[in-house]
Write a protein that holds these residues in place. Structure first.
Motif, PDB file in Angstrom:
ATOM      1  N   ALA A 357       0.827  -1.210   0.000  1.00 57.16           N
ATOM      2  CA  ALA A 357       0.000   0.000   0.000  1.00 57.16           C
ATOM      3  C   ALA A 357       0.859   1.256   0.000  1.00 57.16           C
ATOM      4  O   ALA A 357       0.592   2.213  -0.734  1.00 57.16           O
ATOM      5  N   LEU A 358       1.911   1.271   0.805  1.00 60.88           N
ATOM      6  CA  LEU A 358       2.794   2.441   0.870  1.00 60.88           C
ATOM      7  C   LEU A 358       3.524   2.659  -0.447  1.00 60.88           C
ATOM      8  O   LEU A 358       3.583   3.794  -0.956  1.00 60.88           O
ATOM      9  N   ALA A 359       4.077   1.594  -1.026  1.00 60.35           N
ATOM     10  CA  ALA A 359       4.819   1.727  -2.279  1.00 60.35           C
ATOM     11  C   ALA A 359       3.902   2.192  -3.409  1.00 60.35           C
ATOM     12  O   ALA A 359       4.272   3.078  -4.207  1.00 60.35           O
ATOM     13  N   TYR A 360       2.708   1.619  -3.500  1.00 62.65           N
ATOM     14  CA  TYR A 360       1.781   2.002  -4.561  1.00 62.65           C
ATOM     15  C   TYR A 360       1.278   3.434  -4.356  1.00 62.65           C
ATOM     16  O   TYR A 360       1.099   4.190  -5.321  1.00 62.65           O
ATOM     17  N   TYR A 361       1.028   3.805  -3.108  1.00 60.34           N
ATOM     18  CA  TYR A 361       0.574   5.173  -2.832  1.00 60.34           C
ATOM     19  C   TYR A 361       1.634   6.179  -3.282  1.00 60.34           C
ATOM     20  O   TYR A 361       1.310   7.198  -3.906  1.00 60.34           O
ATOM     21  N   ALA A 362       2.899   5.896  -2.979  1.00 58.56           N
ATOM     22  CA  ALA A 362       3.978   6.788  -3.418  1.00 58.56           C
ATOM     23  C   ALA A 362       4.060   6.845  -4.935  1.00 58.56           C
ATOM     24  O   ALA A 362       4.293   7.915  -5.518  1.00 58.56           O
ATOM     25  N   ALA A 363       3.874   5.711  -5.601  1.00 53.55           N
ATOM     26  CA  ALA A 363       3.910   5.686  -7.066  1.00 53.55           C
ATOM     27  C   ALA A 363       2.789   6.534  -7.647  1.00 53.55           C
ATOM     28  O   ALA A 363       2.987   7.270  -8.628  1.00 53.55           O
ATOM     29  N   GLY A 364       1.610   6.437  -7.061  1.00 55.82           N
ATOM     30  CA  GLY A 364       0.498   7.267  -7.520  1.00 55.82           C
ATOM     31  C   GLY A 364       0.780   8.747  -7.334  1.00 55.82           C
ATOM     32  O   GLY A 364       0.416   9.582  -8.190  1.00 55.82           O
ATOM     33  N   GLN A 365       1.439   9.104  -6.229  1.00 53.72           N
ATOM     34  CA  GLN A 365       1.819  10.494  -6.014  1.00 53.72           C
ATOM     35  C   GLN A 365       2.845  10.955  -7.055  1.00 53.72           C
ATOM     36  O   GLN A 365       2.829  12.119  -7.486  1.00 53.72           O
ATOM     37  N   MET A 366       3.729  10.052  -7.470  1.00 56.80           N
ATOM     38  CA  MET A 366       4.679  10.384  -8.536  1.00 56.80           C
ATOM     39  C   MET A 366       3.948  10.760  -9.817  1.00 56.80           C
ATOM     40  O   MET A 366       4.304  11.730 -10.506  1.00 56.80           O
ATOM     41  N   ASP A 367       2.927   9.981 -10.154  1.00 52.14           N
ATOM     42  CA  ASP A 367       2.166  10.277 -11.371  1.00 52.14           C
ATOM     43  C   ASP A 367       1.466  11.634 -11.269  1.00 52.14           C
ATOM     44  O   ASP A 367       1.434  12.399 -12.240  1.00 52.14           O
ATOM     45  N   ARG A 368       0.914  11.947 -10.116  1.00 56.78           N
ATOM     46  CA  ARG A 368       0.267  13.247  -9.932  1.00 56.78           C
ATOM     47  C   ARG A 368       1.288  14.383 -10.028  1.00 56.78           C
ATOM     48  O   ARG A 368       1.014  15.427 -10.610  1.00 56.78           O
ATOM     49  N   ALA A 369       2.452  14.166  -9.423  1.00 58.27           N
ATOM     50  CA  ALA A 369       3.489  15.197  -9.472  1.00 58.27           C
ATOM     51  C   ALA A 369       3.946  15.461 -10.896  1.00 58.27           C
ATOM     52  O   ALA A 369       4.329  16.585 -11.247  1.00 58.27           O
ATOM     53  N   HIS A 370       3.896  14.450 -11.724  1.00 53.57           N
ATOM     54  CA  HIS A 370       4.396  14.579 -13.099  1.00 53.57           C
ATOM     55  C   HIS A 370       3.349  15.120 -14.054  1.00 53.57           C
ATOM     56  O   HIS A 370       3.686  15.920 -14.953  1.00 53.57           O
ATOM     57  N   GLY A 371       2.071  14.727 -13.876  1.00 54.00           N
ATOM     58  CA  GLY A 371       1.125  15.018 -14.940  1.00 54.00           C
ATOM     59  C   GLY A 371      -0.212  15.591 -14.551  1.00 54.00           C
ATOM     60  O   GLY A 371      -1.089  15.744 -15.418  1.00 54.00           O
TER      61      GLY A 371
END
Length: 594
Positions: A357-371
Motif C-alpha cells: 500500500a505504501l509503495a503504490y501510494y507513493a507511485a500514484g503520487q509520482m504520477d500526480r506530481a508529473h502530470g
C-alpha cells in the motif's frame, strides 16, 4: 521448490482503492490506460513472471553469474529469458513513448515491477539499472546522446548501469577519484568503480555505463563531480557498434545473496582512457544522478515488498501442506492449524499488504506530481513523494528482514535447508537495506532534508489527512472500522509527538536527532502503513456492505488490517520513546568503552 503466483487481486485492489488509479488514468496522456488494459497487463505480466522468470530463480541462485577473464556469463537460461522479456515489450514498459517505451503510469509499472522482483529479483535488477540510466539520459542528456543511446536501451538491446561507488568512496561520493580528461568531442576516463550491478554480462550486445568522474579543473567535494556516458562498445554514426571501449570487468563479487546478478568491479582506462561523453553541464553530475534516485529508491523499497510476498507465499504453502502434531484450529490438518504459526503468517501477510500500500501510494503520487493538470497539486504531490521515498525505501526493506526471517521460522528446521528455498529469500533480501543508500542514510534524509529543512510542512499536512480519516473511522457504525480509527489516532499521536520533538529539541541537538533518525523512520512507516491499511479496510467494508466483490478476499482485507493494528501499529508509542528518550543511552559510551 515454491512456485510464485502474482497476487493480482490485492495488487488491483491496492492500486484502485489506496493509490487512486482511476484519478491517475484520467490525467493527460494516460486516457487510454483503461481498467481493462490494466487488468490485461497485470495478468500477462503474472504469466511471464510465474512461467518464465520464477523457474530460473532458485537454479540461478545456485549457479550464479560466472566471470572468465573479463567476460561474465549469466546463469543458465537468463539470456534466453532476457531475449523473450525484450521481445514481448516488457523492458520498455515504463519508458517514454518518444524513445520507444509504452509511457504507462508509474503506478501501473510499479505493480508489474513487483512481479519481476518477486519471481526473480536477480534478473529484475538488470532492467532496474537500465531504466535508471534511461531516466538520467532522458532528463539531462543532449538530443544527440538521447538519439544515440536511448532507443536501444529502452528496447533492451542495450542495458545500462550506474557507476558511483569506488573502493575509497562508498556513501561519501565527495571522495571520488575517477578522472575525465577532455579530448575533442569526448573525454578520456580513468578509474575504478565497484559494486556495479550487471556491469558486465552476455545478455545484451552493448552495456551503457553512466560514470561519475572529475574533470581536471573540478573543485573539491561533491560540487566537482561530472556525469559521463561510457559505452562498452563505441557507437558509430549510423548506430552500429564500433570498437571495444577501454573498460573491462576485472572481477565480480562473491556475495551473500542475489548470486545470479553479477556485481562487477569495473576498470576504466587501463590502456589510456575510456571514451566517454559529458551528460549535461560540467560539475553537476551528482545532481543529475540524484534525479533518478526517487525512482531507484522506490524500486528498492519495492524489492522489500516483492521478496516478502514471495517468502509469504512459500511459508503459507508449506504450513498448509506440512502435518506436524495435533492442531488447535478446526478444519486444519497442516501446521497452519497451530496458533503460533498462524500468528507468523498473519504478521507476514499484514506487513506485506501494508508495504504494498505504501509503495503504490507513493507511485500514484509520482504520477500526480508529473502530470496533474493543477500546478498546485503537482507541487504538493512532489513534496509528498520527496517525504515518502525514504520511508518506502527504508521501512519496506527493514520490514522485509522480519518477514523473510518469519518465513524460515514457519518452516522450522527445513527453513535452514537450501532446497526448501526459504533461505534464499533471507539472503536476497539483505542487500535491499543497503542498495541506494543504507537505512541510516534514508533516515537522515527524512529528518534532515524532508522534515527539518521545510519545518515539517509536508509531514504535518499528511498527518492532518491521516487524522481526518482516523476521526471519521472512529465514529463509523462498523465496530472493526471504529477500532481501526481509534488505533490509528493513537499511532498518530506518537508520530506527532516525535515530529514535534525533532523540530524543536532535535534541531538544537544534531547528534541526538540523528540517534533517533532510524526509529523515526520506522515510526513513520508503521503509522502511514496503518493509515493505508485502514483505508483498505474501509474500502473493503464498503464493498461488502454493497454485496459487491469477493467476500473471502474483502473480509480478509478487514481482518488483516485489524491484525496490523493489534500487532504492528501498537508499536508506535515505543518507536516514539526511542526517538524522544533514546539518544542519551545511544551516545553515552566513550569510544574506548565499546
Amino acid at each position: 521448490m515454491s512456485v510464485y503466483s502474482a497476487p493480482l487481486r490485492d495488487m488491483a485492489f491496492t492500486m484502485k482503492e489506496v493509490a487512486g488509479l482511476d484519478a491517475v488514468c484520467a490525467q493527460p496522456g494516460f486516457e487510454e490506460t483503461s481498467p481493462d488494459l490494466v487488468e490485461a497487463i497485470l495478468e500477462e505480466a503474472g504469466r511471464f513472471a510465474s512461467g518464465v522468470l520464477d523457474p530460473l530463480n532458485w537454479p540461478g541462485d545456485q549457479q550464479g553469474a560466472r566471470w572468465d577473464n573479463g567476460v561474465v556469463h549469466a546463469a543458465d537460461g537468463f539470456k534466453q529469458a532476457y531475449a523473450q522479456f525484450c521481445e514481448t515489450g516488457w523492458n520498455g514498459m515504463p519508458a517514454a513513448t518518444e524513445f520507444g517505451g509504452q509511457g504507462l503510469p508509474t503506478l501501473v509499472s510499479t505493480a508489474v515491477l513487483e512481479m519481476w522482483k518477486s519471481s526473480n529479483m536477480a534478473f529484475s535488477l538488470c532492467q532496474m539499472l537500465t531504466l535508471g540510466a534511461v531516466e538520467a539520459l532522458a532528463r539531462h542528456g543532449s538530443p544527440e546522446l538521447q538519439q544515440r543511446f536511448l532507443p536501444k536501451m529502452v528496447s533492451g538491446q542495450w542495458t545500462g548501469t550506474m557507476n558511483l561507488t569506488e573502493p575509497q568512496a562508498g556513501s561519501d561520493l565527495s571522495a571520488i577519484r575517477s578522472r575525465a580528461v577532455p579530448e575533442g568531442d569526448h573525454y578520456r576516463i580513468t578509474g575504478t568503480k565497484i559494486f556495479i550491478t550487471w556491469g558486465e554480462h552476455d545478455m545484451a550486445e552493448n552495456i551503457v555505463h553512466l560514470v561519475l568522474a572529475r574533470l581536471p579543473d573540478a573543485p573539491e567535494g561533491v560540487k566537482g563531480i561530472s556525469l559521463f556516458v561510457c559505452p562498452k562498445y563505441l557507437v558509430n554514426a549510423d548506430g552500429s557498434l564500433g570498437e571495444r571501449n577501454d573498460l573491462m570487468c576485472s572481477s565480480i563479487e562473491h556475495k551473500l545473496g542475489i548470486h545470479a546478478s553479477p556485481t562487477a568491479v569495473m576498470s576504466f582506462g587501463d590502456q589510456g582512457g575510456a571514451i566517454g561523453y559529458l551528460v549535461g553541464e560540467a560539475h553537476k553530475g551528482l545532481g543529475y544522478m540524484f534525479t533518478m534516485m526517487n525512482h531507484a529508491r522506490l524500486n528498492v523499497g519495492l524489492e522489500g515488498v516483492a521478496i516478502s510476498e514471495r517468502a509469504y507465499q512459500r511459508a503459507r504453502a508449506y504450513a498448509i501442506e506440512r502435518v506436524q502434531g495435533r492442531t488447535l484450529t478446526e478444519g486444519s490438518r497442516g501446521i497452519i492449524g497451530h496458533p503460533d504459526v498462524r500468528r507468523m503468517l498473519m504478521d507476514m501477510k499484514a506487513r506485506v499488504e501494508a508495504m504494498r500500500a505504501l509503495a503504490y501510494y507513493a507511485a500514484g503520487q509520482m504520477d500526480r506530481a508529473h502530470g496533474h493538470t493543477d500546478a498546485t497539486v503537482r507541487q504538493q504531490s512532489q513534496a509528498m513523494v520527496d517525504l515518502l521515498i525514504p520511508v518506502v525505501k527504508g521501512w519496506c526493506t527493514e520490514t522485509a528482514q522480519q518477514v523473510v526471517a518469519d518465513g524460515v521460522q514457519v518452516h522450522g528446521g527445513m527453513g535452514f535447508i537450501e532446497e526448501t528455498g526459504a533461505a534464499q529469500y533471507v539472503r536476497d533480501a539483505r542487500i535491499t537495506t543497503i542498495y541506494e543508500g543504507t537505512t541510516g542514510i534514508q533516515a537522515n534524509d527524512l529528518i534532515g532534508r524532508k522534515l527539518a529543512r521545510e519545518g515539517g510542512v509536508t509531514m504535518k499536512a499528511l498527518m492532518r489527512t491521516m487524522s481526518a480519516d482516523a476521526h471519521r473511522l472512529s465514529e463509523h457504525p462498523d465496530a472493526s472500522l471504529r477500532q481501526l480509527g481509534q488505533g490509528l489516532q493513537r499511532g498518530l499521536d506518537a508520530l506527532s509527538q516525535a515530529t514535534d520533538w525533532l523540530l524543536t529539541v532535535g534541531t538544537q541537538q544534531p547528534a541526538a536527532s540523528a540517534a533517533g533518525a532510524v526509529p523515526y523512520l520506522k515510526l513513520s512507516g508503521t503509522v502511514i502503513g496503518g493509515w493505508l491499511m485502514s483505508r483498505s479496510a474501509e474500502a473493503a467494508q464498503a464493498q461488502l456492505s454493497g454485496a459487491a466483490g469477493d467476500e473471502g478476499f474483502l473480509s480478509a482485507k478487514v481482518g488483516t488490517a485489524l491484525h496490523f493494528l493489534h500487532h504492528m501499529l501498537v508499536e508506535a508509542p515505543a518507536w516514539r520513546d526511542r526517538v524522544v528518550n533514546g539518544a542519551s543511552s545511544t551516545l553515552a559510551l566513550r569510544e574506548d568503552q565499546f
